[in-house]
Design a protein around this motif. Structure first.
Motif, short mmCIF file in Angstrom:
data_model
loop_
_atom_site.label_atom_id
_atom_site.label_comp_id
_atom_site.label_asym_id
_atom_site.label_seq_id
_atom_site.Cartn_x
_atom_site.Cartn_y
_atom_site.Cartn_z
N ALA A 189 21.32 -62.25 -89.05
CA ALA A 189 22.76 -62.48 -89.04
C ALA A 189 23.39 -61.87 -87.80
CB ALA A 189 23.40 -61.90 -90.30
N LEU A 190 22.96 -60.64 -87.45
CA LEU A 190 23.47 -59.99 -86.25
C LEU A 190 23.09 -60.79 -85.00
CD1 LEU A 190 22.91 -56.14 -86.70
CD2 LEU A 190 25.08 -57.33 -86.42
N SER A 191 21.88 -61.29 -84.97
CA SER A 191 21.41 -62.05 -83.83
C SER A 191 22.23 -63.32 -83.63
CB SER A 191 19.93 -62.41 -84.01
OG SER A 191 19.48 -63.22 -82.96
N GLN A 192 22.54 -64.01 -84.73
CA GLN A 192 23.34 -65.24 -84.65
C GLN A 192 24.75 -64.94 -84.18
OE1 GLN A 192 23.04 -67.10 -88.51
NE2 GLN A 192 20.83 -67.35 -88.38
N THR A 193 25.32 -63.84 -84.69
CA THR A 193 26.67 -63.45 -84.28
C THR A 193 26.68 -63.07 -82.80
OG1 THR A 193 27.19 -62.65 -86.50
CG2 THR A 193 28.58 -61.86 -84.70
N ALA A 194 25.67 -62.31 -82.38
CA ALA A 194 25.58 -61.89 -80.99
C ALA A 194 25.45 -63.10 -80.07
CB ALA A 194 24.39 -60.95 -80.79
N ASP A 195 24.68 -64.08 -80.50
CA ASP A 195 24.47 -65.28 -79.69
C ASP A 195 25.78 -66.06 -79.54
OD1 ASP A 195 22.73 -67.35 -78.39
OD2 ASP A 195 23.45 -68.53 -80.10
N ALA A 196 26.51 -66.24 -80.65
CA ALA A 196 27.78 -66.96 -80.60
C ALA A 196 28.79 -66.24 -79.70
CB ALA A 196 28.35 -67.14 -82.00
N LYS A 197 28.84 -64.92 -79.84
CA LYS A 197 29.77 -64.11 -79.04
C LYS A 197 29.40 -64.17 -77.56
CE LYS A 197 31.55 -59.36 -78.59
NZ LYS A 197 30.92 -58.97 -77.32
N GLN A 198 28.13 -64.07 -77.25
CA GLN A 198 27.69 -64.10 -75.85
C GLN A 198 28.01 -65.45 -75.21
OE1 GLN A 198 23.55 -63.22 -75.23
NE2 GLN A 198 23.67 -63.50 -73.02
N ARG A 199 27.81 -66.53 -75.96
CA ARG A 199 28.10 -67.85 -75.42
C ARG A 199 29.59 -68.05 -75.19
NH1 ARG A 199 27.02 -71.52 -78.82
NH2 ARG A 199 26.16 -70.31 -80.55
N LEU A 200 30.43 -67.41 -76.03
CA LEU A 200 31.87 -67.44 -75.79
C LEU A 200 32.20 -66.74 -74.47
CD1 LEU A 200 33.57 -66.69 -79.25
CD2 LEU A 200 33.76 -68.78 -77.89
N GLU A 201 31.63 -65.54 -74.30
CA GLU A 201 31.91 -64.76 -73.10
C GLU A 201 31.44 -65.48 -71.84
OE1 GLU A 201 30.12 -60.96 -73.62
OE2 GLU A 201 31.53 -60.30 -75.15
N GLU A 202 30.37 -66.25 -71.96
CA GLU A 202 29.77 -66.89 -70.79
C GLU A 202 30.35 -68.27 -70.49
OE1 GLU A 202 25.63 -66.94 -71.67
OE2 GLU A 202 25.32 -64.82 -71.12
#
Length: 201
Positions: free
Chosen positions: A20-33
Protein backbone atom coordinates in the motif's frame (compact mmCIF):
# COMPACT_ATOMS: atom_id res chain seq x y z
CA UNK A 1 1.69 -24.01 15.50
CA UNK A 2 0.00 -20.89 16.85
CA UNK A 3 3.32 -19.04 16.85
CA UNK A 4 3.85 -19.99 13.22
CA UNK A 5 0.33 -18.84 12.31
CA UNK A 6 0.86 -15.55 14.12
CA UNK A 7 4.17 -15.03 12.35
CA UNK A 8 2.57 -15.72 8.98
CA UNK A 9 -0.30 -13.35 9.78
CA UNK A 10 2.11 -10.59 10.82
CA UNK A 11 4.18 -11.18 7.68
CA UNK A 12 1.08 -11.00 5.50
CA UNK A 13 -0.08 -7.79 7.18
CA UNK A 14 3.37 -6.26 6.79
CA UNK A 15 3.49 -7.16 3.09
CA UNK A 16 0.06 -5.57 2.56
CA UNK A 17 1.22 -2.39 4.32
CA UNK A 18 4.42 -2.24 2.30
CA UNK A 19 2.47 -2.76 -0.92
CA UNK A 20 0.00 0.00 0.00
CA UNK A 21 2.85 2.38 0.85
CA UNK A 22 4.59 1.53 -2.41
CA UNK A 23 1.46 2.28 -4.46
CA UNK A 24 0.92 5.57 -2.64
CA UNK A 25 4.57 6.53 -3.09
CA UNK A 26 4.37 5.73 -6.79
CA UNK A 27 1.23 7.84 -7.32
CA UNK A 28 2.74 10.75 -5.36
CA UNK A 29 6.05 10.57 -7.23
CA UNK A 30 4.30 10.58 -10.60
CA UNK A 31 2.34 13.67 -9.53
CA UNK A 32 5.54 15.45 -8.57
CA UNK A 33 7.21 14.47 -11.84
CA UNK A 34 4.34 15.43 -14.15
CA UNK A 35 2.87 18.62 -12.69
CA UNK A 36 3.98 22.23 -13.14
CA UNK A 37 2.60 24.58 -10.53
CA UNK A 38 2.14 28.33 -10.62
CA UNK A 39 3.30 30.27 -7.59
CA UNK A 40 2.67 34.01 -7.36
CA UNK A 41 4.00 36.10 -4.48
CA UNK A 42 2.25 39.43 -3.91
CA UNK A 43 4.13 42.56 -2.89
CA UNK A 44 2.26 42.76 0.43
CA UNK A 45 -0.99 41.82 2.13
CA UNK A 46 -2.66 45.15 1.33
CA UNK A 47 -6.00 44.95 -0.44
CA UNK A 48 -4.56 46.57 -3.57
CA UNK A 49 -1.51 44.28 -3.73
CA UNK A 50 -3.63 41.17 -3.24
CA UNK A 51 -6.05 42.28 -5.95
CA UNK A 52 -3.11 42.97 -8.26
CA UNK A 53 -1.76 39.47 -7.60
CA UNK A 54 -5.01 37.97 -8.92
CA UNK A 55 -4.92 40.16 -12.03
CA UNK A 56 -1.38 38.98 -12.69
CA UNK A 57 -2.58 35.40 -12.21
CA UNK A 58 -5.38 35.82 -14.75
CA UNK A 59 -3.13 37.46 -17.34
CA UNK A 60 -0.37 34.87 -16.96
CA UNK A 61 -2.79 31.93 -17.14
CA UNK A 62 -4.41 33.42 -20.24
CA UNK A 63 -1.00 33.72 -21.90
CA UNK A 64 0.28 30.28 -20.90
CA UNK A 65 -2.98 28.70 -22.12
CA UNK A 66 -1.95 29.86 -25.60
CA UNK A 67 1.54 28.35 -25.53
CA UNK A 68 1.09 25.18 -23.49
CA UNK A 69 -0.72 21.99 -24.59
CA UNK A 70 -3.84 20.95 -22.71
CA UNK A 71 -2.20 17.69 -21.63
CA UNK A 72 -0.19 14.76 -22.91
CA UNK A 73 3.26 16.35 -23.11
CA UNK A 74 6.11 15.40 -20.82
CA UNK A 75 6.97 17.83 -18.05
CA UNK A 76 10.39 18.31 -19.66
CA UNK A 77 8.76 19.45 -22.91
CA UNK A 78 6.41 21.78 -21.07
CA UNK A 79 9.26 23.30 -19.09
CA UNK A 80 11.26 23.78 -22.28
CA UNK A 81 8.34 25.79 -23.68
CA UNK A 82 8.04 27.82 -20.48
CA UNK A 83 11.78 28.49 -20.47
CA UNK A 84 11.62 29.61 -24.09
CA UNK A 85 8.83 32.06 -23.25
CA UNK A 86 10.00 33.06 -19.77
CA UNK A 87 10.86 36.62 -20.81
CA UNK A 88 7.45 37.03 -22.45
CA UNK A 89 5.69 35.66 -19.36
CA UNK A 90 7.56 38.18 -17.23
CA UNK A 91 6.63 40.96 -19.68
CA UNK A 92 2.96 39.93 -19.59
CA UNK A 93 2.94 40.05 -15.79
CA UNK A 94 4.83 43.36 -15.73
CA UNK A 95 2.42 44.85 -18.25
CA UNK A 96 -0.67 44.26 -16.12
CA UNK A 97 1.15 45.64 -13.08
CA UNK A 98 1.91 48.86 -14.96
CA UNK A 99 -1.61 49.04 -16.37
CA UNK A 100 -2.84 49.10 -12.79
CA UNK A 101 -0.66 52.11 -12.06
CA UNK A 102 1.99 50.23 -10.08
CA UNK A 103 5.74 50.35 -10.71
CA UNK A 104 6.69 47.24 -8.70
CA UNK A 105 9.19 45.06 -10.57
CA UNK A 106 8.10 41.58 -11.60
CA UNK A 107 10.32 38.50 -11.88
CA UNK A 108 9.43 35.15 -13.45
CA UNK A 109 11.56 32.04 -12.95
CA UNK A 110 11.29 28.29 -13.19
CA UNK A 111 12.13 26.68 -9.84
CA UNK A 112 11.93 23.46 -7.88
CA UNK A 113 10.43 24.03 -4.45
CA UNK A 114 8.71 22.40 -1.50
CA UNK A 115 4.94 22.74 -1.23
CA UNK A 116 2.70 21.89 1.70
CA UNK A 117 -0.65 20.15 1.20
CA UNK A 118 -2.74 22.50 -0.88
CA UNK A 119 -6.51 22.32 -1.41
CA UNK A 120 -7.90 23.25 -4.81
CA UNK A 121 -11.68 23.20 -4.73
CA UNK A 122 -12.44 19.48 -4.20
CA UNK A 123 -8.86 18.21 -4.60
CA UNK A 124 -5.82 18.19 -2.33
CA UNK A 125 -2.41 18.26 -3.97
CA UNK A 126 -0.14 16.43 -1.50
CA UNK A 127 2.93 18.08 -0.04
CA UNK A 128 6.14 17.45 -1.89
CA UNK A 129 8.82 18.87 -4.13
CA UNK A 130 7.36 20.24 -7.36
CA UNK A 131 8.58 22.30 -10.28
CA UNK A 132 6.88 25.68 -10.45
CA UNK A 133 6.71 28.87 -12.44
CA UNK A 134 7.29 31.41 -9.68
CA UNK A 135 6.34 35.03 -10.19
CA UNK A 136 7.34 37.62 -7.62
CA UNK A 137 5.84 41.11 -7.45
CA UNK A 138 7.75 43.87 -5.71
CA UNK A 139 8.96 42.83 -2.25
CA UNK A 140 7.09 39.50 -2.51
CA UNK A 141 6.10 39.67 1.16
CA UNK A 142 2.35 39.18 0.78
CA UNK A 143 0.15 36.10 0.77
CA UNK A 144 0.93 33.72 -2.06
CA UNK A 145 -1.29 32.12 -4.66
CA UNK A 146 -0.76 28.59 -5.97
CA UNK A 147 -2.35 26.49 -8.63
CA UNK A 148 -1.59 23.67 -11.05
CA UNK A 149 -0.65 25.33 -14.33
CA UNK A 150 0.08 22.12 -16.21
CA UNK A 151 -1.99 20.13 -16.73
CA UNK A 152 -4.39 23.11 -16.68
CA UNK A 153 -6.24 21.76 -13.65
CA UNK A 154 -7.40 24.96 -11.97
CA UNK A 155 -9.82 27.45 -13.45
CA UNK A 156 -9.66 30.81 -11.64
CA UNK A 157 -12.92 32.35 -10.46
CA UNK A 158 -12.36 35.65 -8.62
CA UNK A 159 -10.18 34.84 -5.59
CA UNK A 160 -11.06 31.12 -5.72
CA UNK A 161 -10.23 28.30 -8.09
CA UNK A 162 -12.39 25.53 -9.45
CA UNK A 163 -11.10 22.18 -10.59
CA UNK A 164 -11.49 21.33 -14.25
CA UNK A 165 -12.90 17.82 -13.93
CA UNK A 166 -12.34 16.96 -17.58
CA UNK A 167 -8.65 17.84 -17.30
CA UNK A 168 -8.41 15.83 -14.08
CA UNK A 169 -9.89 12.72 -15.71
CA UNK A 170 -7.69 12.89 -18.82
CA UNK A 171 -4.40 14.03 -17.24
CA UNK A 172 -4.27 11.73 -14.21
CA UNK A 173 -4.70 7.98 -13.90
CA UNK A 174 -7.08 6.31 -11.45
CA UNK A 175 -4.59 6.02 -8.58
CA UNK A 176 -3.55 9.66 -8.92
CA UNK A 177 -7.17 10.84 -9.02
CA UNK A 178 -7.93 8.80 -5.92
CA UNK A 179 -4.96 10.39 -4.13
CA UNK A 180 -6.12 13.87 -5.13
CA UNK A 181 -9.80 13.33 -4.34
CA UNK A 182 -9.52 11.30 -1.11
CA UNK A 183 -6.55 12.86 0.64
CA UNK A 184 -7.84 11.96 4.10
CA UNK A 185 -7.66 8.26 3.39
CA UNK A 186 -3.97 8.63 2.43
CA UNK A 187 -2.91 10.92 5.28
CA UNK A 188 -1.25 8.21 7.40
CA UNK A 189 0.50 6.66 4.39
CA UNK A 190 1.82 10.04 3.26
CA UNK A 191 3.11 10.78 6.76
CA UNK A 192 4.88 7.40 6.78
CA UNK A 193 6.44 8.19 3.40
CA UNK A 194 7.55 11.59 4.66
CA UNK A 195 9.18 9.94 7.67
CA UNK A 196 10.89 7.31 5.52
CA UNK A 197 12.18 9.94 3.07
CA UNK A 198 13.53 11.97 5.95
CA UNK A 199 15.44 9.04 7.41
CA UNK A 200 16.50 7.14 4.30
CA UNK A 201 16.22 9.71 1.50
Amino acid sequence: MKILEAALLIGFAASVCVSALSQTADAKQRLEENVLRLHILANSDSIDDQALKLKVRDRVLAYTAEILPESGESLEAVEATVTEHLAQIEDVAQEIVREEGCDDPVTAELVEMEFEDRTYDTLVMPAGEYDALRITIGEAEGQNWWCVMYPALCVPQASEVKVDKQTESTAFDTSQQDLLEHHGRYTVKLKCLEWLERWFG
